[in-house]
Design a protein around this motif. Sequence first.
Motif, short mmCIF file in Angstrom:
data_model
loop_
_atom_site.label_atom_id
_atom_site.label_comp_id
_atom_site.label_asym_id
_atom_site.label_seq_id
_atom_site.Cartn_x
_atom_site.Cartn_y
_atom_site.Cartn_z
N ALA A 1 24.24 -38.98 35.43
CA ALA A 1 23.26 -38.62 34.75
C ALA A 1 23.75 -37.68 33.31
N ILE A 2 22.95 -37.87 32.22
CA ILE A 2 23.23 -37.14 31.06
C ILE A 2 21.97 -36.11 30.89
N ARG A 3 22.46 -34.96 30.74
CA ARG A 3 21.06 -33.96 30.80
C ARG A 3 20.56 -33.65 29.24
N ARG A 4 19.67 -33.08 29.16
CA ARG A 4 18.91 -32.44 27.96
C ARG A 4 20.02 -31.74 27.17
N VAL B 1 26.47 -35.43 34.54
CA VAL B 1 26.50 -35.41 36.02
C VAL B 1 26.87 -36.54 36.49
N MET B 2 27.96 -36.19 37.50
CA MET B 2 28.49 -37.50 38.36
C MET B 2 28.41 -37.12 39.63
N GLU B 3 27.67 -37.85 40.54
CA GLU B 3 27.55 -37.60 42.00
C GLU B 3 27.95 -38.80 42.82
N ILE B 4 28.92 -38.50 43.78
CA ILE B 4 29.50 -39.57 44.58
C ILE B 4 30.14 -38.78 45.72
N SER C 1 24.19 -36.84 18.83
CA SER C 1 24.58 -36.18 19.99
C SER C 1 23.93 -36.63 21.04
N TYR C 2 24.20 -36.67 22.49
CA TYR C 2 23.45 -36.97 23.69
C TYR C 2 22.07 -36.03 23.70
N ALA C 3 22.31 -34.82 23.27
CA ALA C 3 21.31 -33.59 23.21
C ALA C 3 20.18 -34.16 22.44
#
Lengths: 351, 753
Positions: free
Chosen positions: B461-464, B469-472, B577-579
């Motif tokens: 995920a990319i947050r505001r 975030v990377m979940e595994i 930018s992502y944000a």
Amino acid sequence: MKPFDYVRPATVTEAVAAAAQPGAVYLAAGTNLLDLMKGGVSRPDRLVDVTHLDGLDAIETLADGSLRIGALVSNADLAHDAEFARSYPAVAEALLSGASAQLRNAATVGGNLLQRTRCAYFYDSVSRCNKREAGSGCDARDGENRGHAVLGWSESCIATHPSDFCVPLVALDAVVEIEGRNGRREIELDALHRLPGNTPERESALEPGDLIVAVRLPPAARGFSAHARYLKVRERTSYAFAVVSAAAALRIENGRIAEARLALGGVAAKPWRARAAEDVLRGVAPTADAFQEAAWRALTDAKPSSDNAFKIELARRIVVRALTLAAAGTPARIPALPASPFASTSGAIHA
Amino acid sequence: MPELNLTSAPAHLRHGSNIGQPLTRRDGILKVKGQATYAADNHPPGMLFAVMAVSGIAHGRVTSLDVAAAKRHPGVVDVMTPDHKPALAIDPEIKTNPFVFRMEVLQSNEVRYANQPIAVVIAETLEAATEGAALLAPRYEPLPALVGLDAGESFVPPVVGVGNPTELHRGDVEAGLASAEKQIDAIYETPPQYHNAMEPHAIVASWDGDRLQIDMPTQGLMLSLARIAELFGIAHDKIHIRSPFLGGGFGSKGLMAGPPTLGIMAAKLVGRPVKLVLRREQMYGPVGHRAPTRQRLRIGADGEGRLTALDHHARTVSSTFDDFYEPAADASHTLYAAPAIRTSHDAVRVNTGTPLFMRAPGEATGSIALESAIDEMAWACGIDPLAFRLKNYAEVEPMTGRPFSSKALRACYAQGAARFGWAKRPLQPRQMRDDAGLLVGWGMGTATFPALMFQAEARAAIRRDGSGVMEIGAHDMGQGAWTALAQIAADAVGLDIDRVEFKAGTSDLPDAGIAGGSAHTATAGAAIHSAGAAVIAKLADLATKDERSPLFGAGNAGVIARDGRLIRRDDESRSESYAEILARAGVAEVEARGTGAPNPAAMEEYAMHAHGAVFAEVKVDPELGQARVTRMVGAFAAGRIVNPHLVKSQLFGGMIWGLSFALHEEAITDRRSGRIMNANLGEYHIPVNADVPPLDVITVEEHDPHVNALGIKGVGEIGITGSAGAVANAVWHATGVRVRRFPIRIEELLTQP
């Protein structure tokens, strides 16, 4: 664990009284006892903690030139006492070759003398062991006995005494001071440990309540400081008991051996003094032939079990090497790998 | 979950890329401070302690347990026995898939190996539970124990390892041997070995109705969860397992075994949280080990020193009740270009716990035998062992004829030999001595391990705020997954590593597959890589379709993600930018999932293996037979190296395992009772620091476009292969004595000086 009482007596006299009760044992550092208790091999009713007793942790030179080592001196403190290491280098080398640094920091002189065999069948409470349970039998005799005794054993027990420290001590005629119900007495270290015979459960000459308070090295022990070594062959460089070890100490005068001392470790239920080998060395030149002869004498009575015949030949070779190293002279510093055949390897890392 | 902070490695060291950087492990400070929470460190309120009573016999039946005596002991709450235990939803003897092994969970009074659990005592304190277990004083009806490689009738198992054929051949081995100028026919033996992870197997289990909370070290979160769900008849989503850190696993914590299952049962029985931790000696039985082998190698070579045939047969053992067969002979499939190769296995059943995967199962045992035999043949041909290996270098995988996906073994040989100084090695043994008169020998071995991939999924995920975030549900056994996988995650989402929250080690995260087969970084890494690409694609979609974005209309040209910005590929002056993208889109975050899996087409086409060359120097006391390694150099080619610092550590570890295999490790089994007589770290010898010489590891550059998108082959196990043989061959070169029974013992070297 089995619940037990824990008492901390204030004086030696109180300690002796407390430990004389059935089911009581002394606790010093506990480096062996606590493992035995966790494994259910030793199930005492009462631990008598002697670690707080006063006056048992001194290293002192007596008026007659003897050295008296208190029973609570740690293995590490004794080995790192510069004066001690200079005077009794083989003892210091043996101490530093034992266990691991952490254990040496904790373990005590008195406790070391009374550590139990490392026979796997003794530790395995499922197996039969005459030492652990008198009359139950010996599963080592026809079992995995590659590390077991080749000298002084009986059909009842083929266990060995694992101490390194005791090997040079017995060679140097160490004396053990004991406080018992009838007061103070002393015996030669050589008489402290018993061979198994038909009563392997009786491991020492101690009576209930007896407390080792000191080990004494007689004045003559200093006479070997120029030519004294301990050599230990083991399966890894630290934290392993000896497959076979030897302490060799020589007094050399005018190119001849005035007096020789030799003891073996890992071969019998006690540190094994090889007096017959000492005799053949007296008055002769320190030559390879003489050392070979001594080695043969030391192992004359050796008998193997099924897996450990190699220990007899290994013991002969270790005797020759230890005598050769001793004759060459005590090194100025204890090697980085104490007692190791690889001690002289350059760049050796501390064990 | 642990708070992981970078312990070093400021951003400026990374030159824009995270993969390839030698970051120190992110969990290092936690571990040094004792703040890393291992399973047994958890103490939920009301927790009780469970202690297993284990069998003193290897075969037979328990006839009585003094439950009353145990229950009378103060503090004992309950005693779980075959007659008093919660019911399971499925018979534990049923194998529901190939990764399910039979376990002993008090289903009967039958004893099938020593140290098998026969009861569990649950008490208010560890001490009370321990004494309660001792008070059970079991009585038995013993039967003769089957012990050793010659116990009972041998048979040919249907498969070895995980589904490998028991027997394979290519070409005519007998003809190849018959035509050979030189022949070697030798038998090598390897002992039983136990994983001995520093952290014993442990579980803290709490039931809340039908919900189950578990703290347990595992190399396979989802496999364990699925097995628990099946055993206890509860849905997957009712179970939560935390396994943030393992104190080593080495294959013994991969699959659900009996003891942790007993911990869950005990918690159910008493209705309170329960902790069950194995004692060291209890790890010698119910949690797997490496089976002993006896291997016969027959090798033929022509007058030029070219192999004409290679026949490798391995005898091993399995338990009396389940099947795992150490695939030792398979080590001969890949390394040497013999025109005729045959590998085969047979086995006997003995009264042990079922053997299991342990540190290169098959590869390690097979490697020490194969590398010894190759060394023997090189000597028989009068050829330097390295020259002999080069003469028989496999350009394609010998057993299958497939090309290698990549193979930089020649470079490993060359770089390792140069670093070691191999060129100065005398051909004859017993030629070198050091200043102190110790014999010196040089030996080498070739290392190989398959480049495996399992299946995994990750969520990115990319947050505001522009962070990622990377979940595994990945596993850090100490190898450094918290760090290496976070590096891959950072690159996958185009952020610095400290801008990505990397979550792993719990069962509520996407399935990372098992941490085994040296495949975890490749498998989990591939899933992370693809999840990252997917989330970046979604982000790009938001930007390029929005006319307010400077990236509007870049759809065909594409964008790249770097440093938290999407940048137009054909015009780097246009970026956002992502944000900014998320703010304008008015979404809190974008997320996506990705998977990692083997590519069947590529696997069909290519043989995929990591390779290496290990060179060892040993010194041997000529009279006393004591041998120690004094120098080791390993050169390994294992595809892309994600973190050179951690990879070196893993390869060091593997080489030490090899040294240990050759000179130290052995479980001593009483030939009559089948009991392990050295079930403790005092007497089961692994090397101490003073036994481990200066080690030198070279990672040889290798680009593999076929193994997976990242080109990762894995380094977890290859270090043990080659190394054990190199040490054994060096002992021969030092002494002239060829020892074929491992570990090499003092008595074998007590020859005439």
